[in-house]
Enzyme design. Structure first.
Site, mmCIF file in Angstrom:
data_model
loop_
_atom_site.group_PDB
_atom_site.id
_atom_site.type_symbol
_atom_site.label_atom_id
_atom_site.label_comp_id
_atom_site.label_asym_id
_atom_site.label_seq_id
_atom_site.Cartn_x
_atom_site.Cartn_y
_atom_site.Cartn_z
ATOM 1 N N GLU A 78 38.853 21.063 42.508
ATOM 2 C CA GLU A 78 38.369 19.843 43.173
ATOM 3 C C GLU A 78 39.363 18.715 42.892
ATOM 4 O OE1 GLU A 78 34.142 18.398 42.851
ATOM 5 O OE2 GLU A 78 35.129 16.676 41.934
ATOM 6 N N HIS A 103 33.951 17.397 51.032
ATOM 7 C CA HIS A 103 32.626 16.994 50.543
ATOM 8 C C HIS A 103 32.081 15.965 51.529
ATOM 9 C CE1 HIS A 103 33.378 17.996 46.023
ATOM 10 N NE2 HIS A 103 34.130 18.765 46.790
ATOM 11 N N ARG A 119 23.677 15.262 49.589
ATOM 12 C CA ARG A 119 22.902 14.057 49.856
ATOM 13 C C ARG A 119 23.686 12.832 49.404
ATOM 14 N NH1 ARG A 119 18.188 12.233 46.061
ATOM 15 N NH2 ARG A 119 20.080 11.709 44.917
ATOM 16 N N ASP A 159 24.623 10.268 45.770
ATOM 17 C CA ASP A 159 23.796 9.504 44.825
ATOM 18 C C ASP A 159 23.256 8.253 45.494
ATOM 19 O OD1 ASP A 159 23.810 11.119 42.539
ATOM 20 O OD2 ASP A 159 25.901 10.555 42.166
ATOM 21 N N HIS A 163 18.641 18.914 38.407
ATOM 22 C CA HIS A 163 19.144 17.638 38.933
ATOM 23 C C HIS A 163 18.479 16.507 38.169
ATOM 24 C CE1 HIS A 163 19.502 14.336 41.992
ATOM 25 N NE2 HIS A 163 20.746 14.761 41.906
ATOM 26 N N GLN A 172 27.264 21.812 39.302
ATOM 27 C CA GLN A 172 27.550 20.648 38.476
ATOM 28 C C GLN A 172 28.274 21.122 37.226
ATOM 29 O OE1 GLN A 172 27.440 17.314 38.078
ATOM 30 N NE2 GLN A 172 25.231 17.022 37.966
HETATM 31 P P1 FAD Z 1 19.763 17.416 47.200
HETATM 32 O O1 FAD Z 1 20.004 18.863 47.295
HETATM 33 O O2 FAD Z 1 19.159 16.727 48.371
HETATM 34 O O3 FAD Z 1 18.869 17.149 45.915
HETATM 35 C C1 FAD Z 1 18.630 15.824 45.457
HETATM 36 C C2 FAD Z 1 17.287 15.751 44.740
HETATM 37 O O4 FAD Z 1 16.236 15.887 45.696
HETATM 38 C C3 FAD Z 1 17.064 16.848 43.715
HETATM 39 O O5 FAD Z 1 16.370 16.294 42.642
HETATM 40 C C4 FAD Z 1 16.201 17.856 44.449
HETATM 41 O O6 FAD Z 1 15.369 18.621 43.574
HETATM 42 C C5 FAD Z 1 15.379 16.938 45.338
HETATM 43 N N1 FAD Z 1 14.948 17.611 46.588
HETATM 44 C C6 FAD Z 1 15.736 18.323 47.430
HETATM 45 N N2 FAD Z 1 15.014 18.774 48.483
HETATM 46 C C7 FAD Z 1 13.746 18.328 48.291
HETATM 47 C C8 FAD Z 1 12.534 18.446 49.027
HETATM 48 N N3 FAD Z 1 12.493 19.137 50.176
HETATM 49 N N4 FAD Z 1 11.419 17.851 48.538
HETATM 50 C C9 FAD Z 1 11.452 17.150 47.373
HETATM 51 N N5 FAD Z 1 12.585 16.998 46.635
HETATM 52 C C10 FAD Z 1 13.702 17.571 47.099
HETATM 53 N N6 FAD Z 1 28.538 12.902 45.422
HETATM 54 C C11 FAD Z 1 29.294 12.153 46.265
HETATM 55 O O7 FAD Z 1 28.897 11.036 46.609
HETATM 56 N N7 FAD Z 1 30.510 12.612 46.723
HETATM 57 C C12 FAD Z 1 31.000 13.828 46.411
HETATM 58 O O8 FAD Z 1 32.102 14.190 46.835
HETATM 59 C C13 FAD Z 1 30.224 14.654 45.539
HETATM 60 N N8 FAD Z 1 30.626 15.896 45.213
HETATM 61 C C14 FAD Z 1 29.821 16.713 44.454
HETATM 62 C C15 FAD Z 1 30.231 18.029 44.179
HETATM 63 C C16 FAD Z 1 29.431 18.871 43.406
HETATM 64 C C17 FAD Z 1 29.868 20.295 43.160
HETATM 65 C C18 FAD Z 1 28.204 18.384 42.851
HETATM 66 C C19 FAD Z 1 27.376 19.262 41.970
HETATM 67 C C20 FAD Z 1 27.793 17.070 43.104
HETATM 68 C C21 FAD Z 1 28.592 16.233 43.915
HETATM 69 N N9 FAD Z 1 28.194 14.929 44.220
HETATM 70 C C22 FAD Z 1 28.970 14.137 45.051
HETATM 71 C C23 FAD Z 1 26.986 14.355 43.614
HETATM 72 C C24 FAD Z 1 25.731 14.538 44.482
HETATM 73 O O9 FAD Z 1 25.850 13.783 45.661
HETATM 74 C C25 FAD Z 1 24.549 14.049 43.639
HETATM 75 O O10 FAD Z 1 24.323 14.918 42.563
HETATM 76 C C26 FAD Z 1 23.256 13.753 44.381
HETATM 77 O O11 FAD Z 1 22.385 13.044 43.484
HETATM 78 C C27 FAD Z 1 22.471 14.980 44.860
HETATM 79 O O12 FAD Z 1 23.085 15.560 45.908
HETATM 80 P P2 FAD Z 1 22.568 16.999 46.456
HETATM 81 O O13 FAD Z 1 23.373 17.274 47.642
HETATM 82 O O14 FAD Z 1 22.552 17.990 45.363
HETATM 83 O O15 FAD Z 1 21.074 16.590 46.857
#
Ligand code: FAD
Length: 300
Positions: free
Chosen positions: A16, A77, A107, A109, A147, A174
């Site tokens: 990355e 991403h 999604r 942060d 998470h 993560q």
């Molecule tokens: P989600 O999968 O939507 O999950 C977020 C939260 O919502 C979790 O607590 C989950 O349990 C909950 N949830 C999901 N679906 C539901 C549902 N149907 N009902 C109720 N709750 C639900 N961030 C950036 O801004 N830019 C980047 O380039 C970036 N790269 C990343 C790369 C990796 C490998 C990782 C692990 C993270 C990265 N992040 C990045 C951070 C990421 O955006 C954050 O961790 C964010 O808080 C969650 O994103 P997600 O896509 O996992 O969200």
């Protein structure tokens, strides 16, 4: 061959990188990319807006450079927080124009005090929308220690399953510093019927403050053994860097011994560290059941 197909043939090794900070010309990352290219990764992913100060426009340009000039598959991403469906459709057109096929659907942060979070609540919504509106290969994020927003770890895994069912073909984890969390997580995924490949995210640490900040933000446990390293070498940057590399190598050797699907290295744009880790582990990627024969691999 698509990235997901690689997992059935070998232990995937990927990097990355993040775009240069705002105002820094995009070219400042090229040298790093050429050095990473020499380590023959299976793909390089490029973050988008993760650090706040990044130049968001350059994510696509860097991914294009990785694919077209370095001849390494790239993954963009794409966090959807704050975006409307129209914004996302516009971005999708940009991806198509740039020939971007691989997307890590996120999604993002939620910034403090953000009122309008956009049209999608969760990454699974984005995954489904991308599938409907393009011919993309989609991956998603996962969290071996859960998470940070979700105290209900069972629900967290259930939500991950929803994301996979929506069309995420493989997962990137993560960062974590204790492999046992990752192995427990793999077991839980298996029980939940999540059968896509899962790459282990490894971040070599070179600075105590940086790791404490990251661990705090992500809710990641720091094992005692690692805490002692941080405390002992915090004022000696060379020793800290070498200890961070050694710790990451130790984690990777253990992961490979356990037969993980792949290792995703958070390089922090530091090709020296990536190279040292590559030198210490690349022969292990080519051995064992899934390993390709020497010389046939496009990667480590
Ligand atoms: P989600 O999968 O939507 O999950 C977020 C939260 O919502 C979790 O607590 C989950 O349990 C909950 N949830 C999901 N679906 C539901 C549902 N149907 N009902 C109720 N709750 C639900 N961030 C950036 O801004 N830019 C980047 O380039 C970036 N790269 C990343 C790369 C990796 C490998 C990782 C692990 C993270 C990265 N992040 C990045 C951070 C990421 O955006 C954050 O961790 C964010 O808080 C969650 O994103 P997600 O896509 O996992 O969200």
């Amino acid at each position: 061959m698509s990235i997901v197909d690689l997992f059935s043939q070998k232990t995937v090794f990927s990097f990355e990188v993040f775009p240069p900070r705002r105002n820094a010309p995009i070219e400042t990352i090229y040298e790093t990319l050429y050095e990473l290219q020499d380590l023959r990764p299976d793909f390089i992913s490029v973050t988008y807006g993760a650090g706040g100060g990044e130049n968001k426009q350059s994510t696509i340009s860097i991914a294009e450079h990785i694919k077209n000039i370095c001849h390494v598959p790239s993954v963009v991403h794409f966090p959807c927080i704050g975006l409307t469906k129209e914004d996302i459709l516009e971005k999708i057109e940009e991806f198509k124009t740039a020939g971007i096929q691989n997307i890590l659907a996120l999604r993002g942060d939620i910034p403090e005090g953000m009122e309008n979070r956009g049209d999608f609540r969760y990454a699974s919504d984005l995954v489904a929308f991308l599938k409907e509106n393009g011919d993309f290969r989609i991956s998603a994020a996962c969290y071996p220690e859960g998470h940070i927003e979700n105290p209900d770890k069972v629900a967290d895994i259930r939500n991950l399953k929803t994301k996979v069912d929506a069309g995420a073909e493989y997962l990137i984890s993560q960062l974590f510093f204790d492999n046992e969390y990752f192995y427990d997580f793999l077991e839980k995924c298996d029980l939940a019927g999540i059968s896509v490949p899962i790459e282990a995210g490894i971040m070599p640490v070179i600075n105590r403050r940086q790791v404490l900040r990251m661990a705090g933000l992500c809710g990641v446990n720091i094992p005692k053994k690692f805490q002692r390293i941080l405390e002992k070498y915090e004022d000696n940057s060379v020793a800290m860097r070498d200890a961070g590399i050694a710790y990451a190598v130790d984690q990777i050797v253990d992961l490979l011994t356990h037969g993980v699907d792949g290792v995703h290295l958070y390089t922090m744009n530091n090709s020296y560290i990536a190279r040292e880790i590559y030198k210490a582990t690349h022969s292990l990627f080519n051995s064992g059941e899934k390993g390709e024969k020497e010389g046939t691999s496009a990667s480590a």
